[in-house]
Motif scaffolding. Structure first.
Motif, PDB file in Angstrom:
ATOM      1  N   LYS B  14      50.127  31.724  44.190  1.00 37.75           N
ATOM      2  CA  LYS B  14      50.196  31.920  42.728  1.00 37.75           C
ATOM      3  C   LYS B  14      51.193  30.966  42.073  1.00 37.75           C
ATOM      4  CE  LYS B  14      47.512  35.664  42.666  1.00 37.75           C
ATOM      5  NZ  LYS B  14      46.115  35.464  42.420  1.00 37.75           N
ATOM      6  N   GLU B  21      39.968  30.962  33.307  1.00 40.95           N
ATOM      7  CA  GLU B  21      38.625  31.417  33.681  1.00 40.95           C
ATOM      8  C   GLU B  21      37.582  30.827  32.748  1.00 40.95           C
ATOM      9  OE1 GLU B  21      38.214  35.612  34.168  1.00 40.95           O
ATOM     10  OE2 GLU B  21      39.975  35.735  35.466  1.00 40.95           O
ATOM     11  N   VAL B  26      36.259  29.373  37.930  1.00 45.99           N
ATOM     12  CA  VAL B  26      37.696  29.407  37.636  1.00 45.99           C
ATOM     13  C   VAL B  26      38.260  28.009  37.810  1.00 45.99           C
ATOM     14  CG1 VAL B  26      39.922  30.277  38.458  1.00 45.99           C
ATOM     15  CG2 VAL B  26      38.001  31.835  38.273  1.00 45.99           C
ATOM     16  N   ALA B  44      35.807  31.995  43.700  1.00 43.28           N
ATOM     17  CA  ALA B  44      36.765  32.682  42.823  1.00 43.28           C
ATOM     18  C   ALA B  44      36.962  34.127  43.264  1.00 43.28           C
ATOM     19  CB  ALA B  44      36.278  32.616  41.380  1.00 43.28           C
ATOM     20  N   LEU B  45      35.857  34.780  43.658  1.00 47.03           N
ATOM     21  CA  LEU B  45      35.972  36.173  44.128  1.00 47.03           C
ATOM     22  C   LEU B  45      36.781  36.249  45.419  1.00 47.03           C
ATOM     23  CD1 LEU B  45      32.394  37.565  43.450  1.00 47.03           C
ATOM     24  CD2 LEU B  45      34.529  38.519  42.552  1.00 47.03           C
ATOM     25  N   TRP B  47      39.033  34.216  46.442  1.00 47.56           N
ATOM     26  CA  TRP B  47      40.437  33.926  46.094  1.00 47.56           C
ATOM     27  C   TRP B  47      41.099  35.156  45.458  1.00 47.56           C
ATOM     28  CZ3 TRP B  47      43.122  31.464  41.518  1.00 47.56           C
ATOM     29  CH2 TRP B  47      44.333  30.869  41.898  1.00 47.56           C
ATOM     30  N   GLN B  48      40.335  35.795  44.593  1.00 48.88           N
ATOM     31  CA  GLN B  48      40.857  36.966  43.876  1.00 48.88           C
ATOM     32  C   GLN B  48      41.254  38.087  44.850  1.00 48.88           C
ATOM     33  OE1 GLN B  48      38.015  38.494  41.017  1.00 48.88           O
ATOM     34  NE2 GLN B  48      39.060  40.480  40.944  1.00 48.88           N
ATOM     35  N   TYR B  49      40.458  38.249  45.931  1.00 49.62           N
ATOM     36  CA  TYR B  49      40.725  39.364  46.839  1.00 49.62           C
ATOM     37  C   TYR B  49      41.628  38.990  48.015  1.00 49.62           C
ATOM     38  CZ  TYR B  49      37.338  41.987  44.136  1.00 49.62           C
ATOM     39  OH  TYR B  49      36.685  42.618  43.109  1.00 49.62           O
ATOM     40  N   ASP B  51      44.757  39.044  49.030  1.00 44.35           N
ATOM     41  CA  ASP B  51      46.028  39.613  48.558  1.00 44.35           C
ATOM     42  C   ASP B  51      47.090  39.698  49.654  1.00 44.35           C
ATOM     43  OD1 ASP B  51      44.957  41.571  50.114  1.00 44.35           O
ATOM     44  OD2 ASP B  51      44.819  43.093  48.546  1.00 44.35           O
TER      45      ASP B  51
END
Lengths: 291, 159
Positions: B14, B21, B26, B44-45, B47-49, B51
């Motif tokens: 981050k 977006e 993204v 993008a999905l 990357w988003q998950y 964590d």
């Protein structure tokens, strides 16, 4: 000229530089795209040679405090001697040109000034591109030198489009395009020739002033014999094409992303190789319902 | 004993990134490396998950339920591999059997009829101001190599 009447930098350092030794005879402070810039010259009348090379839309400023200071030294022909025979250009005290030809010195001045404005202008993102207006929307043609964008801009202007720029698409945070209508730099006899500058009126066209929303982005490179069959890029792919031509990409990435998002979210980005300019002109005019 | 790939829990980077977006994609600008990336919807999905707490197999199931179509674990691995190469993950070591995974490999394994688009990360190096500006052709007067299209300024002239 009294020192108090000369332009001076907003941020001053104690160290002396080469320009301190000259006797400045004339000066000018002006604003351009939110920046204040100063020029001082060592010869009376020299400013008149320089003024045509200032960015389009510049305005005289009364304040002497500037963000960029150019010092132009023109040798005295009568004095002779080798040491003073070169024309010198300094930007903030750093030498950017030293050449016997005044024309070359002015070219270097113009190039440095243009880059400074494009890279540091606040609230504006400069994308290296040609721009014309058709039916109240801007056609943006990004590309570096020799990609053929000026020929395409000139052809569109001859076909009746409104001229905005052959150098920069100046974007605001909403993705609207502002004009940068300097004279068109057209290379008549191949890319090795120095370009000749033409006022848009000499091509039978006119310049636009009102900011426009982008109607289409055309990414094309000239290839002899190619047929114009463009592919529509995704918003993200289109954004990368524009970023690859953005002058302030590294200095102001957040502003760049915002402005470019404003463009690609509203306008299609088309990419392809092109042969004859007329194919693209016809394509654009067909898509916009003529002029 | 659990397999190495079952233990891997990739974490999205981050810091030093600017993210915007678009519809279905993204854009990511990496300030540290002056690079811009475009992540398609699947990348993008993934990357988003990422964590740092969820293994890849679980990420695949989370994406499945988010978009309501079957998502093969290999698709997520391909995304992790690409995000890792683009330095968009915190130092993730991709297991040997998964590293170097290509779109073609994944296509072969899961078949052409994949329900979800394969993840794609497209990247460019952001130009410096001089690179994005006009350059001077051969024979024109110059004061630095950066001004010349050839990138060579010799004796005050562009080569």
């Amino acid at each position: 000229m009294p020192k108090r009447d000369l332009p001076r930098l907003r941020v001053v350092t104690d160290s002396k530089d080469e320009t301190d030794e000259y006797d400045w005879k004339d000066s000018l402070c002006f604003t351009s795209y939110g920046l204040r810039i100063g020029i001082r010259v060592n010869r009376k009348g020299a400013l008149d040679r320089i003024l045509p090379f200032l960015p389009p839309g510049w305005k005289k400023s009364r304040s002497q405090i500037v963000e960029r200071l150019y010092s132009v030294v023109i040798p005295d022909d009568a004095k002779g001697g080798r040491r003073r025979a070169r024309n010198l250009v300094y930007a903030d005290g750093e030498r950017v040109a030293a050449t016997p030809k005044l024309e070359q010195a002015i070219d270097a001045f113009e190039s440095d000034l243009q880059l400074f404005v494009a890279e540091t202008a606040p609230r504006r993102v400069f994308v290296h591109a040609g721009v014309v207006g058709v039916r109240g929307r801007a056609i943006v043609i990004p590309g570096r030198s020799f990609s053929g964008k000026t020929s395409l801009v000139a052809a569109l202007v001859r076909a009746g489009a409104t001229y905005y720029s052959d150098e920069y698409a100046v974007l605001d945070e909403r993705g609207m395009v502002h004009h940068y209508a300097r004279p068109l730099s057209i290379r008549e006899n191949g890319h090795l020739e120095k370009p000749t500058k033409y006022r848009v009126e000499t091509l039978g066209g006119r310049s636009g002033v009102k900011p426009l929303p982008v109607g289409m982005v055309v990414v094309s490179k000239y290839q002899p014999g190619a047929r114009w069959r463009p592919r529509r890029l995704s918003e993200g792919e289109g954004a990368l094409e524009l970023m690859a031509n953005t002058v302030s990409a590294r200095r102001q990435p957040a502003a760049m992303l915002e402005a470019i998002r404003g463009v690609v979210s509203r306008a299609p980005v088309l990419k392809g190789a092109r042969g004859e300019t007329q194919q693209v002109v016809d394509f654009i005019l067909d898509n916009f319902g003529g002029l | 004993m659990k397999r190495q790939d079952e233990l891997l829990m990739p974490e999205a980077r981050k810091e030093g990134l600017i993210v915007r977006e678009l519809s279905g994609e993204v854009l990511v600008y990496d300030r540290d490396r002056s690079k811009a990336h475009c992540l398609n919807s699947t990348a993008a999905l993934v990357w988003q998950y990422c964590d740092g707490k969820t293994p890849v197999s679980q990420i695949a199931r989370t994406i499945e339920s988010a978009i309501n179509v079957p998502v093969d674990e290999e698709v997520v691995w391909l995304g992790v591999e690409q995000l890792n190469k683009s330095k968009l993950l915190k130092s993730t070591t991709v297991p040997n059997k998964m590293s170097g995974l290509s779109r073609r490999d994944v296509m072969k394994r899961i078949g052409l009829a994949a329900a979800v688009a394969l993840p794609v990360v497209t990247s460019i190096i952001a130009p410096s101001a001089a690179q994005a500006a006009n350059c001077l052709p051969s024979g024109q007067g110059c004061t630095s190599s950066a001004q010349c299209c050839s990138q060579v300024c010799s004796g005050g002239m562009c080569a």
